[in-house]
Design an enzyme around this catalytic site. Structure first.
Site, short mmCIF file in Angstrom:
data_model
loop_
_atom_site.label_atom_id
_atom_site.label_comp_id
_atom_site.label_asym_id
_atom_site.label_seq_id
_atom_site.Cartn_x
_atom_site.Cartn_y
_atom_site.Cartn_z
N VAL A 188 0.83 -1.21 0.00
CA VAL A 188 0.00 0.00 0.00
C VAL A 188 0.87 1.26 0.00
CG1 VAL A 188 -1.66 1.30 1.39
CG2 VAL A 188 -1.93 -1.17 1.12
N ASP B 222 11.07 3.42 5.35
CA ASP B 222 10.95 2.06 5.87
C ASP B 222 12.12 1.78 6.80
OD1 ASP B 222 9.07 -0.44 4.55
OD2 ASP B 222 10.67 -0.96 5.97
N ASN C 169 -14.77 -4.44 1.93
CA ASN C 169 -14.07 -5.72 1.73
C ASN C 169 -14.94 -6.91 2.15
OD1 ASN C 169 -11.84 -4.68 0.56
ND2 ASN C 169 -10.39 -5.31 2.13
N GLY D 136 -14.92 -19.56 -7.97
CA GLY D 136 -13.57 -20.11 -7.90
C GLY D 136 -13.39 -20.94 -6.65
N GLY E 129 -8.85 -15.48 -1.37
CA GLY E 129 -7.62 -15.55 -0.56
C GLY E 129 -6.97 -14.19 -0.56
N CYS F 234 -5.91 -9.52 2.15
CA CYS F 234 -6.93 -8.58 2.63
C CYS F 234 -8.23 -9.25 3.08
CB CYS F 234 -7.22 -7.56 1.56
SG CYS F 234 -5.75 -6.71 1.00
N LYS G 39 -4.06 -14.88 -6.71
CA LYS G 39 -4.72 -14.44 -7.94
C LYS G 39 -3.62 -14.07 -8.93
CE LYS G 39 -5.27 -9.54 -7.21
NZ LYS G 39 -6.19 -8.44 -7.23
N ARG H 40 0.11 -14.93 0.09
CA ARG H 40 -0.57 -14.90 1.40
C ARG H 40 -2.00 -15.42 1.29
NH1 ARG H 40 0.78 -8.92 3.24
NH2 ARG H 40 0.86 -8.67 0.97
C1 UGA Z 1 -8.99 -6.55 -2.26
C2 UGA Z 1 -10.06 -5.53 -2.72
O1 UGA Z 1 -10.58 -5.93 -3.99
C3 UGA Z 1 -9.45 -4.15 -2.83
O2 UGA Z 1 -10.47 -3.20 -3.16
C4 UGA Z 1 -8.85 -3.78 -1.46
O3 UGA Z 1 -8.24 -2.51 -1.48
C5 UGA Z 1 -7.81 -4.80 -1.08
O4 UGA Z 1 -8.43 -6.11 -1.02
C6 UGA Z 1 -7.25 -4.41 0.27
O5 UGA Z 1 -8.00 -4.40 1.25
O6 UGA Z 1 -6.08 -4.00 0.33
P1 UGA Z 1 -7.02 -7.92 -3.48
O7 UGA Z 1 -6.92 -8.70 -2.20
O8 UGA Z 1 -5.79 -7.40 -4.11
O9 UGA Z 1 -7.99 -6.64 -3.27
O10 UGA Z 1 -7.69 -8.86 -4.56
P2 UGA Z 1 -9.11 -9.10 -5.23
O11 UGA Z 1 -8.99 -8.86 -6.67
O12 UGA Z 1 -10.18 -8.40 -4.53
O13 UGA Z 1 -9.27 -10.67 -5.00
C7 UGA Z 1 -9.35 -11.24 -3.69
C8 UGA Z 1 -9.65 -12.71 -3.79
O14 UGA Z 1 -10.99 -12.94 -4.28
C9 UGA Z 1 -8.74 -13.49 -4.75
O15 UGA Z 1 -8.41 -14.73 -4.18
C10 UGA Z 1 -9.59 -13.67 -5.99
O16 UGA Z 1 -9.22 -14.79 -6.74
C11 UGA Z 1 -10.98 -13.83 -5.39
N1 UGA Z 1 -12.07 -13.45 -6.31
C12 UGA Z 1 -12.24 -12.16 -6.70
C13 UGA Z 1 -12.95 -14.44 -6.75
O17 UGA Z 1 -12.82 -15.63 -6.40
N2 UGA Z 1 -13.98 -14.07 -7.57
C14 UGA Z 1 -14.16 -12.78 -7.99
O18 UGA Z 1 -15.15 -12.54 -8.73
C15 UGA Z 1 -13.27 -11.81 -7.55
#
Ligand code: UGA
Length: 439
Positions: A11, A30, A211, A256, A260, A263, A324, A331
């Site tokens: 971040v 840092d 989230n 899926g 994971g 976040c 992803k 993580r």
């Molecule tokens: C997530 C949020 O999307 C961000 O808006 C937020 O800022 C971030 O957490 C955070 O709190 O820092 P991120 O963890 O990078 O972002 O990834 P995502 O794209 O949201 O995916 C999270 C998980 O959900 C992954 O494992 C992904 O494969 C899964 N996912 C996502 C699905 O299984 N289906 C979907 O339709 C979307």
């Protein structure tokens, strides 16, 4: 404008680089000297598409720099962002705020003139007030305001999410601090990005509510996918059919193996804890957490079932290990549970991930790590796709079939179509869609 960004994790680094692109002078701080040294040589501590170029350009333009010297960075800054880690505390799932509070204390010691102290890390409701208290206690004479400004960055598309966000949320309670934040986000005002000003507590809660809602949305479609399998329906058509309703929306309805990453698992757990502690339990999110947990085991069972009920002595080729695509982040990746479950059932694993192998090597044991996708398939009894990297979608399926010793494919991300896979002669299992008949 000059800001200090405390913490060069995901971040902090992305936000720092993007603010400098907005024309702000940014010093990223840092404690980890090797990280700072690496950044001086434009070595990114994380994989994020486009970040190295963005950093290099802004360092060259003289707007972005890196240091271990917090005091020097904070002195004279208009705003200081706290972007340190808030991992899940062992045992109770609460966010561990020790790094945030330690940063607040150090910042307080160096504040010089009116300064806005901004929490960018994901922090539970009430943290901003505590940061305020710590700074007041450490430096009763300090002239400052605390602001909450949560991030909504997705790994893999973080730069675009920062530059073109759906909205910016700012918990700021004084006119002075709002003016500083408006100035920092001036570029987004120009492109008419909605900016939501709230109180500290509301802003902190918006982050968790967003989230956990998204985690619930994914979990919902995953359960619908299971039902689709049971009744012979197609989950993608269901997702489309409901998603076109503007009240539901099309995004985050991709089924899926369960969510994971760094976040959703952490934030769902933390909000559940907070809600219980405050006597307002979020039963819906508690259920989401347990469904998502159970899903890991179900996914391993799905692979075993596709292999005829046993993987004992069999070799499974695993493509994709990160939580992803477009990240090297492992993580809370589903692979960390699915792979050991397959191994416990007697399988040997050959695996490949485009960016996550270095991380994976520390976290997964007794795996043959391969150089590329085709090599991973060589002689395997089945292929399991755990992460939807684009390069896997583009594989030549004749080569895939020739490399495997049996044409069994379990696609936990639905990157291929059942019809095409059946036509290619695969025994294909995916999520929420009819499987092709056993070969
Ligand atoms: C997530 C949020 O999307 C961000 O808006 C937020 O800022 C971030 O957490 C955070 O709190 O820092 P991120 O963890 O990078 O972002 O990834 P995502 O794209 O949201 O995916 C999270 C998980 O959900 C992954 O494992 C992904 O494969 C899964 N996912 C996502 C699905 O299984 N289906 C979907 O339709 C979307």
């Amino acid at each position: 404008m000059r800001i200090a960004m405390i913490g060069t994790g995901y971040v902090g680094l992305v936000s720092g680089a993007c603010f400098s692109e907005f024309g702000v002078d940014v010093v990223c701080v840092d404690k980890d000297a090797s990280k700072i040294e690496g950044l001086h040589q434009n070595r990114m501590p994380i994989y994020e598409p486009g970040l190295d170029q963005l950093v290099a350009d802004n360092v060259k333009a003289g707007r972005l720099s890196f240091t271990t010297d917090l005091k020097a960075a904070v002195k004279g800054a208009d705003a200081v962002f706290i972007a340190v880690g808030t991992p899940s505390r062992r045992g109770d799932g609460h966010a561990d705020l020790s790094y945030v509070y330690a940063a607040a204390k150090e910042i307080a010691e160096s504040i010089d003139g009116y300064t806005v102290v901004v929490t960018k890390s994901t922090v539970p409701v009430g943290t901003g007030r505590e940061v305020e208290r710590i700074i007041k206690e450490t430096r009763p004479d300090a002239d400052f305001d605390v602001v909450s400004n949560p991030e909504f960055l997705r790994e893999g598309s973080a730069i675009n999410d920062f530059m073109r966000p759906d909205r910016v949320v700012i918990g700021a309670e004084s006119e002075r601090s709002r003016a500083v934040m408006k100035q920092l986000y001036r570029v987004l005002y120009l492109i008419e990005t909605p900016i939501v000003f709230t109180s500290l507590e509301t802003s902190e809660l918006i982050k968790y509510a967003a989230n956990t809602f998204l985690a619930a949305k994914i979990t919902f479609i995953n359960e619908i996918a299971d039902l689709c399998e049971a009744v012979g329906a197609d989950v993608h058509d269901v997702a489309k059919g409901i998603g076109l309703d503007g009240r539901i929306g099309k995004k985050f309805l991709h089924p899926g193996p369960g969510y994971g990453g760094s976040c959703f698992p952490k934030d769902t757990l933390a909000l559940v804890r907070t809600a219980r502690d405050k006597g307002a339990p979020l039963r819906i999110i508690e259920t989401v957490v347990s469904i998502n947990d159970e899903r890991k085991r179900r996914m391993a069972d799905k692979i075993i079932a596709a292999c005829g009920g046993s993987v004992k002595g069999k070799t499974i080729a695993v493509l994709g290990l990160t939580f992803k695509p477009n990240t090297d982040d492992m993580r809370d990746s589903r692979s960390l549970e699915i792979v050991p479950a397959l191994q416990a059932a007697g399988a040997k694993i050959q695996a490949f991930d485009p960016e996550g192998m270095n991380e994976a090597k520390h976290m997964l044991k007794d795996i043959t790590f391969c150089e590329g996708a085709y090599e991973t398939l060589e002689g395997a009894d089945a292929l399991a796709v755990l992460t939807e990297w684009n390069e896997f979608r583009a594989l030549n399926m004749s080569r895939v079939k020739a490399a495997l010793s049996a044409p069994i494919v379990v696609d936990l991300r639905n990157i291929w179509s059942p019809e095409e896979m059946a036509a290619e002669g695969f025994q294909y299992t995916s999520i929420g869609r009819p499987s092709s008949p056993r070969a």
